[in-house]
Design a protein around this motif. Structure first.
Motif, PDB file in Angstrom:
ATOM      1  N   ARG A   1      90.757  54.636  28.091  1.00  0.00           N
ATOM      2  CA  ARG A   1      90.720  56.059  28.457  1.00  0.00           C
ATOM      3  C   ARG A   1      89.652  56.805  27.636  1.00  0.00           C
ATOM      4  O   ARG A   1      88.922  57.650  28.167  1.00  0.00           O
ATOM      5  CB  ARG A   1      92.098  56.687  28.238  1.00  0.00           C
ATOM      6  CG  ARG A   1      93.119  56.295  29.290  1.00  0.00           C
ATOM      7  CD  ARG A   1      94.343  57.214  29.224  1.00  0.00           C
ATOM      8  NE  ARG A   1      95.032  57.100  27.948  1.00  0.00           N
ATOM      9  CZ  ARG A   1      96.007  56.217  27.712  1.00  0.00           C
ATOM     10  NH1 ARG A   1      96.398  55.385  28.670  1.00  0.00           N
ATOM     11  NH2 ARG A   1      96.599  56.181  26.537  1.00  0.00           N
ATOM     12  N   ALA A   2      89.563  56.488  26.310  1.00  0.00           N
ATOM     13  CA  ALA A   2      88.552  57.137  25.462  1.00  0.00           C
ATOM     14  C   ALA A   2      87.142  56.771  25.918  1.00  0.00           C
ATOM     15  O   ALA A   2      86.228  57.617  25.911  1.00  0.00           O
ATOM     16  CB  ALA A   2      88.753  56.743  24.003  1.00  0.00           C
ATOM     17  N   LEU A   3      86.969  55.520  26.339  1.00  0.00           N
ATOM     18  CA  LEU A   3      85.659  55.085  26.824  1.00  0.00           C
ATOM     19  C   LEU A   3      85.254  55.821  28.085  1.00  0.00           C
ATOM     20  O   LEU A   3      84.095  56.174  28.275  1.00  0.00           O
ATOM     21  CB  LEU A   3      85.658  53.581  27.071  1.00  0.00           C
ATOM     22  CG  LEU A   3      85.214  52.702  25.894  1.00  0.00           C
ATOM     23  CD1 LEU A   3      85.345  51.240  26.260  1.00  0.00           C
ATOM     24  CD2 LEU A   3      83.779  53.013  25.486  1.00  0.00           C
TER      25      LEU A   3
ATOM     26  N   ARG B   1      98.522  46.028  23.619  1.00  0.00           N
ATOM     27  CA  ARG B   1      98.258  46.395  25.012  1.00  0.00           C
ATOM     28  C   ARG B   1      98.088  47.906  25.143  1.00  0.00           C
ATOM     29  O   ARG B   1      97.236  48.396  25.877  1.00  0.00           O
ATOM     30  CB  ARG B   1      99.403  45.907  25.906  1.00  0.00           C
ATOM     31  CG  ARG B   1      99.505  44.398  25.965  1.00  0.00           C
ATOM     32  CD  ARG B   1     100.664  43.945  26.808  1.00  0.00           C
ATOM     33  NE  ARG B   1     100.481  44.266  28.214  1.00  0.00           N
ATOM     34  CZ  ARG B   1     101.290  43.874  29.177  1.00  0.00           C
ATOM     35  NH1 ARG B   1     102.339  43.121  28.894  1.00  0.00           N
ATOM     36  NH2 ARG B   1     101.058  44.213  30.439  1.00  0.00           N
ATOM     37  N   GLN B   2      98.849  48.664  24.353  1.00  0.00           N
ATOM     38  CA  GLN B   2      98.717  50.129  24.366  1.00  0.00           C
ATOM     39  C   GLN B   2      97.365  50.560  23.815  1.00  0.00           C
ATOM     40  O   GLN B   2      96.727  51.488  24.326  1.00  0.00           O
ATOM     41  CB  GLN B   2      99.852  50.750  23.545  1.00  0.00           C
ATOM     42  CG  GLN B   2      99.835  52.271  23.562  1.00  0.00           C
ATOM     43  CD  GLN B   2     100.954  52.844  22.716  1.00  0.00           C
ATOM     44  OE1 GLN B   2     101.831  52.130  22.241  1.00  0.00           O
ATOM     45  NE2 GLN B   2     100.909  54.151  22.529  1.00  0.00           N
TER      46      GLN B   2
ATOM     47  N   GLU C   1      81.601  59.692  30.485  1.00  0.00           N
ATOM     48  CA  GLU C   1      81.378  60.970  31.164  1.00  0.00           C
ATOM     49  C   GLU C   1      80.489  61.876  30.316  1.00  0.00           C
ATOM     50  O   GLU C   1      79.577  62.547  30.826  1.00  0.00           O
ATOM     51  CB  GLU C   1      82.725  61.640  31.442  1.00  0.00           C
ATOM     52  CG  GLU C   1      82.623  62.932  32.230  1.00  0.00           C
ATOM     53  CD  GLU C   1      82.061  62.720  33.630  1.00  0.00           C
ATOM     54  OE1 GLU C   1      81.421  63.647  34.168  1.00  0.00           O
ATOM     55  OE2 GLU C   1      82.253  61.616  34.193  1.00  0.00           O
ATOM     56  N   ARG C   2      80.742  61.881  29.004  1.00  0.00           N
ATOM     57  CA  ARG C   2      79.926  62.715  28.098  1.00  0.00           C
ATOM     58  C   ARG C   2      78.476  62.241  28.088  1.00  0.00           C
ATOM     59  O   ARG C   2      77.542  63.049  28.173  1.00  0.00           O
ATOM     60  CB  ARG C   2      80.506  62.666  26.687  1.00  0.00           C
ATOM     61  CG  ARG C   2      79.827  63.598  25.691  1.00  0.00           C
ATOM     62  CD  ARG C   2      80.337  63.390  24.283  1.00  0.00           C
ATOM     63  NE  ARG C   2      79.875  62.129  23.730  1.00  0.00           N
ATOM     64  CZ  ARG C   2      78.696  61.972  23.101  1.00  0.00           C
ATOM     65  NH1 ARG C   2      77.854  62.996  22.986  1.00  0.00           N
ATOM     66  NH2 ARG C   2      78.354  60.796  22.614  1.00  0.00           N
TER      67      ARG C   2
ATOM     68  N   ILE D   1      84.708  45.212  30.300  1.00  0.00           N
ATOM     69  CA  ILE D   1      85.509  44.195  29.624  1.00  0.00           C
ATOM     70  C   ILE D   1      86.973  44.628  29.563  1.00  0.00           C
ATOM     71  O   ILE D   1      87.894  43.840  29.828  1.00  0.00           O
ATOM     72  CB  ILE D   1      84.968  43.936  28.209  1.00  0.00           C
ATOM     73  CG1 ILE D   1      83.537  43.383  28.272  1.00  0.00           C
ATOM     74  CG2 ILE D   1      85.880  43.016  27.425  1.00  0.00           C
ATOM     75  CD1 ILE D   1      83.441  42.034  28.947  1.00  0.00           C
ATOM     76  N   LEU D   2      87.194  45.881  29.207  1.00  0.00           N
ATOM     77  CA  LEU D   2      88.565  46.374  29.097  1.00  0.00           C
ATOM     78  C   LEU D   2      89.264  46.356  30.454  1.00  0.00           C
ATOM     79  O   LEU D   2      90.483  46.099  30.545  1.00  0.00           O
ATOM     80  CB  LEU D   2      88.568  47.791  28.522  1.00  0.00           C
ATOM     81  CG  LEU D   2      88.150  47.910  27.053  1.00  0.00           C
ATOM     82  CD1 LEU D   2      88.106  49.372  26.633  1.00  0.00           C
ATOM     83  CD2 LEU D   2      89.110  47.136  26.151  1.00  0.00           C
ATOM     84  N   GLU D   3      88.504  46.624  31.512  1.00  0.00           N
ATOM     85  CA  GLU D   3      89.098  46.534  32.850  1.00  0.00           C
ATOM     86  C   GLU D   3      89.567  45.107  33.128  1.00  0.00           C
ATOM     87  O   GLU D   3      90.643  44.882  33.714  1.00  0.00           O
ATOM     88  CB  GLU D   3      88.084  46.978  33.899  1.00  0.00           C
ATOM     89  CG  GLU D   3      87.831  48.476  33.909  1.00  0.00           C
ATOM     90  CD  GLU D   3      86.658  48.857  34.801  1.00  0.00           C
ATOM     91  OE1 GLU D   3      85.999  47.937  35.332  1.00  0.00           O
ATOM     92  OE2 GLU D   3      86.396  50.065  34.952  1.00  0.00           O
ATOM     93  N   GLY D   4      88.763  44.125  32.725  1.00  0.00           N
ATOM     94  CA  GLY D   4      89.164  42.727  32.890  1.00  0.00           C
ATOM     95  C   GLY D   4      90.391  42.394  32.073  1.00  0.00           C
ATOM     96  O   GLY D   4      91.289  41.667  32.535  1.00  0.00           O
TER      97      GLY D   4
END
Length: 849
Positions: free
Chosen positions: A467-469, A459-460, A474-475, A378-381
């Protein structure tokens, strides 16, 4: 139309009964009586907790009426009687029934006295924080769900159970053909054991029990004996003995009491008090004068006031023996594993729980990864939309409806109605599509985007969240790829649970407890006087019956005597002591003092032949009493000896160990020459000095080392040389430098004390030195004893008269004197025996002096 014939299906009644009963049995086993090994809950418990969770009754939420909760559970998940549901909830709220309650009740939820809870319309409840741990992460697809009874809702098959509930709270249930009874445990100890199993999967049961030593019951008490715990943990079955905790207390001056502060698990306090009162009325428990229940909000307190002459330890043991103050908890660790009942050991119980937690953590991680990936998508969209904001706005602005906007966002196609000016401004020629494509989920998220999210700060935030996601994804992927990492997470969650909720152990462990009672536990170890008559009548009498008298008194009646019978043996001992009887025939018999019938001063006693199997032509000559703790110490037995002396002056030494296991029909103690008989037997440590006295008034003193140890079936060696018709009348064994006096007593009642140092040490076998001047007035020497100033002396005559003297009243005289009169004898009477009685109070006074 012809009527239809009824359809009849023949069924074998035996097969139908088998099938129906098996169906019923499995329903009871799986759906009612046995807990699941994973969360330790039966279906009704699980449904109550889940129903409360769905109602939002968390630990910080307001209480809600119990009737509301019961109605929720009945209507949605458990179509049975409301009483069953409410009673389940009530038990989960009782701190005396559950080691860690799962329901926080407000109102009357019953008591340890057996009082029932108030009606459900009066009480309120909510979940405890530990119950929340049972349900934690249930919304993260950690467990499977199944249809409820009517298929309209879903209910969990099992709870995620971050709390090891089956181990810490235990379970109790009766199914068909099987039952379960799992004891509760301490949370901190349980977590330590689970962590140890995570660190060392092949850990042995012995090592595991260092962390989880024994059950820990909510009502405290004392776990008495450890063998049952070991059996239960090793096999899944065992018997654990639990005792009430009680202590002695002086409730008012001069009146001691036993105060019970903790009772065994599942014991009803009111019934316990009633049982004690009944046994006191029936005189099965003696020594209790009053019973009071002083329990309050501070805790349990039952006061048993004792009579003045009662022995607190004896009363305490009687309570353990005859009342529920001591209970047996029969461990039977049966639980459902994969839907099948199994008897489990402690290691298996813990292993299944850890495997369940591993599955929960794995499923939770997959769920969180899926959600994180969906959110990242969703965030990528949103990022694409923010990068092409003008195009997105125009697509939405010039779309006819949301569906068209969604479709054009997904395809990246600009609306045809977009004006040439707008296309030129966007830099897109006629018919050109946009530079991006989106998924339906992304398009929906863009359509739902608020205008406030278009600011620079928002937007920031989207960038930071993305980035946190990515780091979180990865974790989570690393967790799914690494089993050791998953076990580390389980370990950390368990330790956090311990830090948050662990409390001290309540049940004390008495590792040395025997579990069963010996008769001696119910008998006070008080000082008694044992008398044995010439005709073999024996009895024991409390030593405090005899009062002290002045020298020269007539004495009290010590024993009712038959004609031509008299007292031969009289000695002081304690009820728990062991007695070794040595007889004319040279045999040794074994008896406990408390096995001797108790009698008053004037009672006859009981024939010793009813207590030990003495031959008809045999009789007891000497008795040796040994304290219980000494006789049960192997080291003491090896380092001590029985020294025996015979009428003809022979002495023999044999290790005490040789007499520690006599048979009911006796064992050989000494071999005799013809016409000889036993006079005395004494317990020594191998370093004593021995004094032998003859009827002629002579004493020989020699070192015990002059007599070498021999076996039981030997005659011994010469101790003293006798003249004419003289016989040996007594033997004394003393420490070499003991500050003692030798008491000598004649047949006519004359006696004296002579310092030990006046008797020189010679070799054994000599004639000895004078110890008392013998005259017709004094009669022959009848006995010698080693005494101290604080001792009491008991003298018994052949007619049964007795006097108790304080040794300090008897004069000290040299060896060549005849002594003073100690007892006034009636005509025809003579001294039969004398013994030395040392009381504990007198011993304490002597030490203090």
């Amino acid at each position: 139309m012809e009527s239809e014939k009824p359809r009849i299906i023949p069924i074998n009644i035996e097969e139908e009964m088998k099938s129906s009963y098996i169906d019923y049995s499995m329903s009871v086993i799986v759906s009612r009586a046995l807990p699941d090994v994973r969360d330790g809950l039966k279906p009704v418990h699980r449904r109550v907790l889940y129903g409360m969770y769905e109602l939002g009754l968390t630990a910080n939420a307001p209480y809600k009426k119990s009737a509301r909760i019961v109605g929720e559970v009945l209507g949605k998940y458990h179509p049975h009687g409301d009483a069953a549901v409410y009673e389940t909830m009530v038990r989960m709220a009782q701190d005396f029934a559950m080691r860690y309650p799962l329901v926080d009740g407000q109102g009357n939820f019953g008591s340890i006295d057996g009082d029932s809870a108030a009606a459900m319309r009066y009480t309120e409840a909510r979940l405890t924080r530990l119950a929340e741990e049972m349900l934690r992460d249930i919304e993260k697809d950690t467990v499977n769900f199944q249809d409820n009874f009517d298929g309209s809702l879903k209910e969990p098959v099992v709870l995620p159970s971050a709390l090891p509930n089956l181990i810490v709270n235990g379970s109790d249930g009766i199914a068909v053909g099987m039952a379960t009874k799992i004891p509760p445990h301490n949370l901190g100890e349980t977590v330590d054991a689970l962590v140890a199993m995570i660190d060392h999967p092949d850990i042995s049961l012995e090592a595991l029990m260092r962390y989880l030593p024994a059950p820990d019951f909510p009502t405290g008490g004392i776990l008495y004996g450890y063998q049952g715990v070991q059996e239960a943990y090793a096999t899944g079955r065992g018997r654990i003995t639990i005792r009430a905790r009680m202590h002695e207390e002086e409730v008012r001056p001069g009146r001691p009491a036993l105060v019970i502060t903790e009772i065994p698990y599942q014991v009803n306090k009111s019934n316990l008090i009633e049982k004690i009162a009944q046994l006191v009325r029936e005189r099965r428990i003696e020594g209790i004068s009053d019973i009071r229940d002083e329990s309050d909000r501070e805790g349990l307190r039952i006061v048993l006031e004792l009579k003045k002459d009662a022995a607190p330890l004896v009363v305490q043991n009687q309570l353990y023996k005859f009342t529920p103050c001591q209970q047996t908890f029969g461990v039977n660790m049966v639980a459902l594993v994969g839907g099948r009942p199994r008897t489990l050991t402690l290691r298996e119980l813990m292993r299944h729980y850890l495997d369940h937690r591993h599955e929960v953590v794995t499923r939770r991680t997959r769920f969180e990864l899926r959600k994180a990936e969906e959110r990242a998508h969703i965030l990528e969209g949103l990022k694409i939309a923010l990068d092409h904001l003008d195009i997105v706005i125009n697509i939405i602005r010039y779309s006819a409806d949301p569906d068209e906007a969604r479709q054009r966002l997904m395809e990246g196609v600009l609306p045809e109605r977009l004006s040439p000016e707008e296309r030129e401004r966007l830099g897109l020629p006629l018919g050109q599509v946009s530079h991006f494509t989106l998924t339906e989920a992304q398009a929906n998220a863009i359509l739902a985007l608020r205008l406030s999210r278009l600011t620079g700060l928002e937007r920031q935030k989207i960038e930071e969240e993305y980035r946190a996601l990515l780091q979180e994804i990865e974790r989570l992927r690393s967790i799914l790829a690494s089993e050791p990492l998953r076990w580390q997470i389980i370990r950390e969650e368990l330790l956090a649970l311990k830090q948050k909720y662990a409390d001290p152990r309540r049940t004390e462990i008495d590792y040395g407890g025997k579990g069963d009672f010996a008769l001696e536990d119910l008998i006070e170890d008080e000082q008694v006087v044992v008398t044995i008559s010439h005709q073999g009548l024996i009895k024991r009498t409390p030593a405090n019956v005899y009062r002290q008298q002045g020298r020269g008194g007539i004495g009290l009646k010590a024993s009712g005597m038959r004609e031509d019978d008299y007292i031969e043996h009289l000695f002081a001992c304690k009820n728990h002591d062991y007695l070794l009887f040595f007889t004319d025939h040279g045999r040794c018999y074994w008896l406990r003092v408390y096995e001797i019938p108790e009698g008053g001063r004037t009672s006859l006693g009981r024939s010793i032949r009813n207590l030990i199997q003495i031959a008809p032509d045999d009789r007891v000559r000497a008795v040796l009493n040994i304290r219980k703790e000494d006789f049960e110490d192997p080291n003491f037995l090896r380092k001590h000896y029985v020294l025996m002396a015979t009428r003809q002056g022979m002495v023999k030494k044999t290790a005490l160990e040789a007499f520690s296991r006599p048979r009911t029909d006796g064992i050989i103690a000494i071999a005799f020459a013809e016409g000889d008989e036993l006079v005395e037997a004494s317990l020594t440590d191998g370093q004593a000095h021995v004094l032998l006295a003859s009827s002629g008034g002579r004493v020989v003193r020699f070192e015990e080392s002059d007599v070498r140890p021999t076996g039981r079936n030997t005659r011994g060696v010469r101790g003293i040389t006798l003249k004419g018709e003289e016989t040996l009348v007594g033997m004394v064994t003393v420490p070499p430098q003991a500050p003692l006096c030798i008491l000598t007593l004649s047949a006519h009642g004359y006696g004296k004390r002579t310092p030990l140092e006046e008797y020189p040490v010679h070799r054994r076998g000599g004639q000895g030195v004078w110890t008392m001047k013998r005259t017709p007035r004094t009669g022959c020497l009848i006995a010698i004893k080693a005494v101290q100033d604080h001792d009491d002396l008991m003298i018994v005559t052949q007619n049964g008269q007795m006097i108790r003297l304080h040794v300090g009243q008897i004069s000290r005289m040299g060896r060549h004197t005849q002594g003073v009169r100690l007892i006034q004898l009636r005509p025809g009477d003579a001294i039969a025996d004398v013994t030395r009685l040392v009381t504990e109070v007198q011993a304490d006074e002597a030490v203090a002096a």
